[in-house]
Design a protein around this motif. Structure first.
Motif, PDB file in Angstrom:
ATOM      1  N   LEU A   1       0.823  -1.462  -0.185  1.00  0.00           N
ATOM      2  CA  LEU A   1      -0.029  -0.195  -0.025  1.00  0.00           C
ATOM      3  C   LEU A   1       0.835   1.158  -0.036  1.00  0.00           C
ATOM      4  O   LEU A   1       0.470   2.261   0.025  1.00  0.00           O
ATOM      5  CB  LEU A   1      -0.884   0.040   1.213  1.00  0.00           C
ATOM      6  CG  LEU A   1      -2.195  -1.063   1.040  1.00  0.00           C
ATOM      7  CD1 LEU A   1      -3.183  -0.968   2.324  1.00  0.00           C
ATOM      8  CD2 LEU A   1      -2.996  -0.856   0.001  1.00  0.00           C
ATOM      9  N   ASP A   2       2.127   1.125  -0.394  1.00  0.00           N
ATOM     10  CA  ASP A   2       3.178   2.323  -0.164  1.00  0.00           C
ATOM     11  C   ASP A   2       2.279   3.341  -0.980  1.00  0.00           C
ATOM     12  O   ASP A   2       2.560   4.724  -0.663  1.00  0.00           O
ATOM     13  CB  ASP A   2       4.505   1.762  -0.691  1.00  0.00           C
ATOM     14  CG  ASP A   2       5.313   1.093   0.202  1.00  0.00           C
ATOM     15  OD1 ASP A   2       4.581   0.940   1.452  1.00  0.00           O
ATOM     16  OD2 ASP A   2       6.480   0.864   0.081  1.00  0.00           O
TER      17      ASP A   2
ATOM     18  N   TYR B   1      -0.401   4.259  -1.801  1.00  0.00           N
ATOM     19  CA  TYR B   1      -1.692   4.863  -1.189  1.00  0.00           C
ATOM     20  C   TYR B   1      -1.170   5.704  -0.069  1.00  0.00           C
ATOM     21  O   TYR B   1      -1.716   6.696   0.309  1.00  0.00           O
ATOM     22  CB  TYR B   1      -2.868   3.700  -0.887  1.00  0.00           C
ATOM     23  CG  TYR B   1      -3.480   3.177  -2.039  1.00  0.00           C
ATOM     24  CD1 TYR B   1      -4.380   3.790  -2.579  1.00  0.00           C
ATOM     25  CD2 TYR B   1      -2.610   1.931  -2.662  1.00  0.00           C
ATOM     26  CE1 TYR B   1      -4.929   3.141  -3.994  1.00  0.00           C
ATOM     27  CE2 TYR B   1      -3.394   1.539  -3.781  1.00  0.00           C
ATOM     28  CZ  TYR B   1      -4.518   2.168  -4.554  1.00  0.00           C
ATOM     29  OH  TYR B   1      -4.928   1.521  -5.300  1.00  0.00           O
ATOM     30  N   VAL B   2      -0.235   5.310   0.781  1.00  0.00           N
ATOM     31  CA  VAL B   2       0.207   6.035   1.981  1.00  0.00           C
ATOM     32  C   VAL B   2       0.703   7.455   1.380  1.00  0.00           C
ATOM     33  O   VAL B   2       0.536   8.268   1.856  1.00  0.00           O
ATOM     34  CB  VAL B   2       1.308   5.302   2.585  1.00  0.00           C
ATOM     35  CG1 VAL B   2       2.104   6.102   3.655  1.00  0.00           C
ATOM     36  CG2 VAL B   2       0.631   3.965   3.150  1.00  0.00           C
ATOM     37  N   ARG B   3       1.273   7.312   0.143  1.00  0.00           N
ATOM     38  CA  ARG B   3       1.884   8.713  -0.393  1.00  0.00           C
ATOM     39  C   ARG B   3       0.733   9.521  -0.653  1.00  0.00           C
ATOM     40  O   ARG B   3       0.825  10.792  -0.771  1.00  0.00           O
ATOM     41  CB  ARG B   3       3.019   7.960  -1.722  1.00  0.00           C
ATOM     42  CG  ARG B   3       3.694   9.352  -2.129  1.00  0.00           C
ATOM     43  CD  ARG B   3       4.980   8.815  -2.967  1.00  0.00           C
ATOM     44  NE  ARG B   3       5.175   9.738  -3.947  1.00  0.00           N
ATOM     45  CZ  ARG B   3       5.622   9.489  -5.053  1.00  0.00           C
ATOM     46  NH1 ARG B   3       6.041   8.409  -5.571  1.00  0.00           N
ATOM     47  NH2 ARG B   3       5.874  10.407  -5.854  1.00  0.00           N
TER      48      ARG B   3
ATOM     49  N   ILE C   1      -1.884  10.110   0.558  1.00  0.00           N
ATOM     50  CA  ILE C   1      -2.520  10.709   1.661  1.00  0.00           C
ATOM     51  C   ILE C   1      -1.424  11.804   1.901  1.00  0.00           C
ATOM     52  O   ILE C   1      -2.122  13.006   2.356  1.00  0.00           O
ATOM     53  CB  ILE C   1      -2.661   9.633   2.953  1.00  0.00           C
ATOM     54  CG1 ILE C   1      -3.713   8.619   2.486  1.00  0.00           C
ATOM     55  CG2 ILE C   1      -2.882  10.576   4.343  1.00  0.00           C
ATOM     56  CD1 ILE C   1      -3.838   7.644   3.590  1.00  0.00           C
ATOM     57  N   SER C   2      -0.224  11.902   1.760  1.00  0.00           N
ATOM     58  CA  SER C   2       0.714  12.812   2.301  1.00  0.00           C
ATOM     59  C   SER C   2       1.178  13.640   1.242  1.00  0.00           C
ATOM     60  O   SER C   2       1.882  14.750   1.621  1.00  0.00           O
ATOM     61  CB  SER C   2       1.864  12.120   2.846  1.00  0.00           C
ATOM     62  OG  SER C   2       2.474  11.317   2.006  1.00  0.00           O
TER      63      SER C   2
END
Lengths: 298, 451
Positions: A58-59, A61-63, A65-66
């Motif tokens: 999910l890297d 998707y984490v990115r 978000i930020s």
């Protein structure tokens, strides 16, 4: 159902029916569902669109978000949607005007429809010229009134309104045609009855025209929001670098830049999926809000 | 109710699928005895290349299918072709994409083919040839394997409006001795004026676009974007700040350019062509247009900063061959023909779209009697002597570099000091460069284990 018919003819017809049903279903699976599934998989990798991709969970998707720029581009995208209600109000007003017996009605209808059938790329280039800070048509017209216009597309505060104005102009004709059809299918008897009851023009509009064209309004809102969420061509042509401080970059433009220019296909796809889900949620909300008159869909 | 839910689902599905339908895959390696050549360019370029290619077809008997796109669409279309396993046999390649194309196994290693084909590499610009060499770690080194040849090199020089300077009685600039920044500023001030007496300035010293014109100023002031091996972003130095501030001050403090809002290239480009600017950068691709203008112009080095040496960038675009082509011999033959064949180069140079790739031809071209601009030699000096690759030319993608320009407008508008902005942006650029370098390593590793 299958068991109810036993004759040979019946079974043969059933087989044919299945074949006909299969055509669109297979098409959907092959050309829609398969690419979507592939896209979802790609969004879980660090694919660069060229070679071997590594699974990164999910890297991406984490990115998402930020990533401040993606949020900015989402904000821009929704900011552009301010143009939707303005455009609908204008086209409804136009449609009402055009449904009356005014001179040169056909010519006027045609003029308003020309932008719709014109190539978006050509229109974007024309408007880019019109918005030029020095020689542009827009600022020349403003100068007649003693207004010193800004350099529209190079100014981070004016660039978005400039693009909204263009988008409204471009979409006016299409909405107008749909409203025109809707208005003309409202039964005359309703207006006659209202007139007998002493309703004035405004009351007739509020109580008859507006509710009767509501399905069209709903259709236009839904399709405009979906289309607006995917705005790209005019942004890319009018402000190729996404505007000063990414002030005009739309979500799709930003996705395109990351995926194709910076070769981050995995991350770009993750953002595309997020955007797709956002559109899905917004559309579902719209349908829910519209439930009260779901009868119009029957 | 049911219907509305069904309709909602369908609309949503359509919405989702149209957003995502960007990626697809096919499978087709063409083996039809023809070469496909994909390139980009305007009308002039297209015509010149088609002429060169039809001669290639005559000479070799190889049929070439030409696919030409607009400059904007090229990268997208090429990637779509690659995703569809339909890589053209020969295609243009950007310096900044070379590494990812090599590590992904898309570009053919043409080192041995070129050696067999007896190309005189010593007669070609080293910068151009080395740009497409890559040793698995560094790009642009003479030791690297060769993955393409230059289509052209694009030296960027400073130009001046000779007619205007003569009319203003300003001594013409030396072609050997660059202006210092202070000297240049004086000349800019002297040329900025209201010529028709209506109270509004209508002639300016220059009009620069920070994204394309600041490199020379920064380098000649001793600043650079990264360290030598492209691992550290070094934009937060006083030298860099001074260079950017100098450019911003031209507009905001000295007012020798059309005002800051109009710095978008389109406007200054047109003012230059209308004869309203005294100085404006010129690339070889501009020459065919500028030669038609109503005033005379010539080339000089960029004004020199604290190092006293002029600096500027040289662009380049390469031509590479597909690693999966069915006809590697012929594909490389086309690459060398377009890049290094004398007849082909003559056609392309005469079209006014580039400087010659061959040194001997370039020397003749620069010495040509009555050449316009007269100091063509400046282009060659840039290539041979003081030009540098763009900061992101040899890194794995340019995202880190573009980040510098994204929020620079307040500096250009004079609302934020350059030093403050550079200190702010450096960490963001560093993070993106780290990411790019990590991606480069991963891609190289993945490719090595894959093949």
């Amino acid at each position: 159902m299958l068991s109810s018919g036993t004759s040979r003819l019946h079974r043969s017809e059933h087989r044919w029916a299945l074949l006909f049903v299969a055509a669109p279903v297979v098409g959907y699976l092959l050309f829609t569902l398969y690419p979507v599934a592939m896209a979802f998989y790609t969004s879980l990798t660090n694919s660069n669109g060229l070679g071997v991709a590594r699974f990164v969970g999910l890297d991406n998707y984490v990115r998402v978000i930020s990533d401040g720029y993606f949020h900015q581009s989402l904000f821009n995208t929704f900011f552009y949607m301010i143009g939707i209600p303005i455009g609908l109000a204008l086209s409804l007003a136009l449609a009402i005007g055009m449904s009356r017996a005014i001179p040169a009605r056909t010519a006027l209808r045609t003029i308003y429809y020309v932008p719709v059938i014109s190539s978006l790329a050509a229109i974007a280039i024309l408007w880019q010229w019109a918005y030029n800070g020095d020689f542009g048509l827009v600022n020349q017209v403003l100068a007649w009134f003693g207004i010193d216009g800004p350099n529209w597309l190079a100014d981070k505060d004016y660039a978005k309104p400039a693009i909204i104005a263009m988008a409204i102009w471009k979409g006016l004709g299409y909405s107008m045609i749909l409203y025109l059809a809707a208005i003309q299918s409202v039964p005359r008897t309703l207006y006659e009855a209202a007139e007998l009851d002493g309703a004035n023009g405004w009351q007739q509009f509020r109580a008859i025209t507006l509710p009767m064209v509501r399905p069209v309004t709903f259709f236009l809102v839904v399709t405009n929001v979906i289309g607006g969420a995917q705005i790209f061509t005019e942004i890319n042509i009018m402000t190729p670098t996404g505007g000063p401080e990414l002030s005009t970059a739309s979500a799709v433009w930003y996705i395109w830049r990351q995926a194709f220019k910076y070769q981050q296909m995995g991350y770009g796809t993750a953002m595309a999926i997020v955007l797709g889900l956002l559109i899905l949620v917004i559309t579902l909300i719209q349908f829910r809000l519209n439930r009260r008159n779901s009868f119009v869909l029957d | 109710m049911k219907k509305s839910r069904l309709a909602a689902g369908m609309v949503a599905a359509i919405a989702l699928s149209t957003t995502l339908a960007a990626c697809g895959a096919g499978s087709n390696t063409d083996d039809d005895g023809k070469l496909t050549f994909m390139f980009r360019g305007g009308e002039d370029e297209k015509a010149a290349y088609e002429e060169a290619i039809s001669r290639f077809e005559e000479e070799t008997g190889v049929t070439v299918d030409v696919v030409v796109t607009d400059a904007d669409q090229y990268a997208t279309k090429l990637q779509a072709a690659i995703a569809g396993n339909n890589v053209p046999d020969v295609f243009y390649i950007e310096q900044a994409s070379l590494q990812s194309y090599v590590t992904s196994g898309i570009l053919l290693d043409i080192t041995d083919h070129v050696a067999e084909q007896d190309v005189d590499l010593d007669n070609m610009w080293e910068y151009g040839v080395n740009s497409y060499r890559y040793d698995g770690k560094l790009q642009g080194t003479p030791e690297g394997r060769m993955y393409g040849l230059p289509k052209d090199v694009g030296p960027f020089a400073m130009g001046y409006n000779k007619t205007m300077l003569e009319a203003e009685g300003i001594p013409l600039p030396s072609v050997d001795e660059p202006y210092t920044w202070d000297q240049w500023l004086e000349v800019l001030k002297a040329t900025t004026k209201d010529t028709d007496g209506d109270g509004e300035v209508d002639q300016w010293g220059t009009g620069l676009n920070v994204q394309w014109n600041s490199q020379g100023f920064a380098w000649s002031n001793g600043a650079d974007w990264t360290n030598e091996d492209h691992t550290e972003v070094t934009v937060d130095t006083p030298e860099m700040a001074e260079a950017l501030q100098y450019i911003a001050d031209l507009s905001n403090v000295h007012k020798v350019t059309p005002n800051a809002e109009q710095a978008a290239t389109l406007d200054t480009y047109q003012r230059w062509m209308a004869g309203e600017l005294a100085f404006f950068p010129v690339g070889p691709w501009d020459v065919s247009v500028y030669n038609e203008l109503d005033f005379e112009y010539d080339l000089i080095p960029f004004p020199a900063g604290s190092t006293g040496e002029p600096a500027t960038w040289i662009g380049s675009l390469g031509i590479g061959a597909s690693a999966t082509t069915a006809m590697p011999e012929e594909a490389v033959q086309l690459v060398t023909y377009l890049s290094a064949d004398e007849t082909a180069q003559t056609t392309l140079v005469e079209a006014g779209i580039q400087v010659p790739n061959l040194k001997d031809m370039a020397a003749e071209w620069a010495a040509e009697e009555g050449a316009e601009p007269a100091n063509r030699q400046e282009f060659l000096d840039v290539v041979e002597d003081y030009g540098r690759p763009m900061p992101a030319a040899f890194t794995y993608g340019a995202a880190w570099y573009d980040e510098l320009w994204t929020n620079i407008q307040p500096v250009i508008d004079g609302q934020q000091p350059a030093a403050e902005y550079l200190a702010e942006v450096q960490p963001r650029m560093q993070a993106l460069l780290d990411e790019a370098n990590a991606a480069a390593e991963q891609a190289a590793a993945a490719n090595a284990s894959d093949s």
